[in-house]
Design an enzyme around this catalytic site. Structure first.
Site, short mmCIF file in Angstrom:
data_model
loop_
_atom_site.label_atom_id
_atom_site.label_comp_id
_atom_site.label_asym_id
_atom_site.label_seq_id
_atom_site.Cartn_x
_atom_site.Cartn_y
_atom_site.Cartn_z
CG HIS A 149 -0.13 0.19 2.52
ND1 HIS A 149 0.55 -0.86 3.11
CD2 HIS A 149 0.10 1.27 3.30
CE1 HIS A 149 1.15 -0.43 4.21
NE2 HIS A 149 0.91 0.86 4.34
CG ASP A 186 1.68 5.11 4.68
OD1 ASP A 186 1.26 3.97 4.97
OD2 ASP A 186 2.86 5.46 4.85
CG HIS A 243 5.06 1.02 3.00
ND1 HIS A 243 4.67 2.26 2.50
CD2 HIS A 243 4.38 0.88 4.17
CE1 HIS A 243 3.83 2.82 3.33
NE2 HIS A 243 3.62 2.00 4.36
NE ARG A 294 1.63 6.56 8.98
CZ ARG A 294 0.59 5.94 8.44
NH1 ARG A 294 0.59 4.63 8.32
NH2 ARG A 294 -0.46 6.62 8.03
C1 OGA Z 1 2.96 2.39 8.21
C2 OGA Z 1 3.22 1.00 7.90
C3 OGA Z 1 4.91 -0.57 8.37
C4 OGA Z 1 5.43 -1.31 9.55
O1 OGA Z 1 3.31 2.82 9.31
O2 OGA Z 1 2.44 3.10 7.35
O3 OGA Z 1 2.77 0.52 6.91
O4 OGA Z 1 6.39 -2.05 9.32
N1 OGA Z 1 3.98 0.38 8.76
O5 OGA Z 1 4.90 -1.20 10.65
MN MN Z 2 1.95 2.17 5.67
#
Ligand code: OGA
Ligand code: MN
Length: 305
Positions: A107, A109, A257, A273
């Site tokens: 995805h 974000d 990612h 995040r």
């Molecule tokens: C995010 C995500 C990845 C993770 O924070 O947007 O996809 O490894 N996290 O936690």
């Molecule tokens: Mn993410």
């Protein structure tokens, strides 16, 4: 200027940035070098940083305004700082957290909003002994390595992005999921985007897409599977193995990612995040689509509601 050093970690993406303490104010020269490295490598890794939420927020603001995470259920945000989304598999208030299985399919974000995030800064607080890696794919290369004929077809294509396609969402608290869906009705984005800073085109795909406008379900599923397999080819991917204290900063405008669930779920994994606010609205709500489009989409939208 500090002793900032930038070391590539992968061909497609990833570079490590050392010789800098992110708790200290960033001067203009370093900010520029970091931004240039970011545009070039898509994912920057700052190892051995121990930032408080406030310090993480201050550092993140060097790269743009922060999203207040109105697209997220409030229980998943840091109690004192809504700029921080807490990804945790620990219990929250005695209950399973709404982020215990976040990010488990490819995805970008906030692609389920009309204004996807510009980028994100993810800080590792706790991690399992092994596993729980995150993989990042370079969507510029994904676009550039398609045939000219396919690129031409995709130029005019739009995709329906849907929050309910988050992998594992059905395992979360139903009230929380209902809240997420209410906040994020399906949106339509172009399949090819132009990066506002580099001017390069990238392929805006991922696994939270339900289908393409004006394309039958059957065609959509095949095309989407092909594009996602292509975009996430191992050659286009940087895989990050986390250490506590890592701060990763990724460019969401040209990458996607996935967070791997390959770890002992009884061990804590906690990440904070910050999301950089998208600078431009690239999407529109599916319900506002033109009537002609709407006919094409009825099937897809019916499956959503
Ligand atoms: C995010 C995500 C990845 C993770 O924070 O947007 O996809 O490894 N996290 O936690
Ligand atoms: Mn993410």
């Amino acid at each position: 200027m500090s002793t900032l050093t930038i070391t590539p970690l992968g061909f497609a993406a990833g570079a490590e940035v050392t010789g800098i303490d992110l708790r200290k104010p960033l001067d203009a020269a370093d900010r520029l070098r970091i931004n240039e490295a970011w545009l070039r490598h898509l994912v920057l890794v700052f190892p051995r940083q121990e930032l408080t939420p406030q310090e993480q927020i201050v550092f993140a603001r060097n790269f743009g305004a922060l999203d207040q995470h109105e697209s997220q259920a409030p229980q998943t945000l840091h109690a004192d700082h809504h700029e921080i989304l807490v990804l945790t598999n620990k219990l929250v208030g005695g209950k399973q957290s709404g982020t215990h299985n976040s990010g488990r399919n490819w995805h970008t974000d906030l692609s389920y909003t009309t204004c996807p995030a510009k980028g994100a800064l993810l800080h590792c607080k706790e991690k399992p002994p092994v596993g729980g890696d995150t993989m990042f794919a370079n969507l510029y290369i994904a676009y550039e390595t398609l045939s000219p004929t396919m690129r031409k077809l995709l130029e005019s294509l739009e995709a329906l992005h849907d929050v309910s396609l988050i992998r594992g969402i059905e395992q979360r608290d139903p009230a929380l999921v209902a809240d997420m869906k209410r906040r994020n009705p399906p949106v339509i984005h172009p399949v090819v985007r132009v990066h506002p800073e580099t001017g390069r085109k990238s392929l805006f795909v991922g696994q939270r897409i339900r289908g393409f406008l004006g394309v039958s379900d059957e065609e959509s599923q095949s095309l989407l599977a092909m594009l996602n397999a292509h975009a996430t080819s191992p050659e286009f991917v940087y895989r990050h193995r986390w250490s506590v204290g890592d701060l990763l900063m990724w460019d969401n405008r040209c990458s996607c990612h996935v967070a791997l669930g390959d770890f002992d779920q009884t061990k804590p994994r906690v990440m904070y995040r910050c999301s950089l606010q998208g600078q431009e609205v690239t999407g529109r709500f599916a319900t506002e689509a033109a009537a002609a489009d709407r006919d094409q989409m009825l099937q897809a939208v019916a499956a959503v509601s």
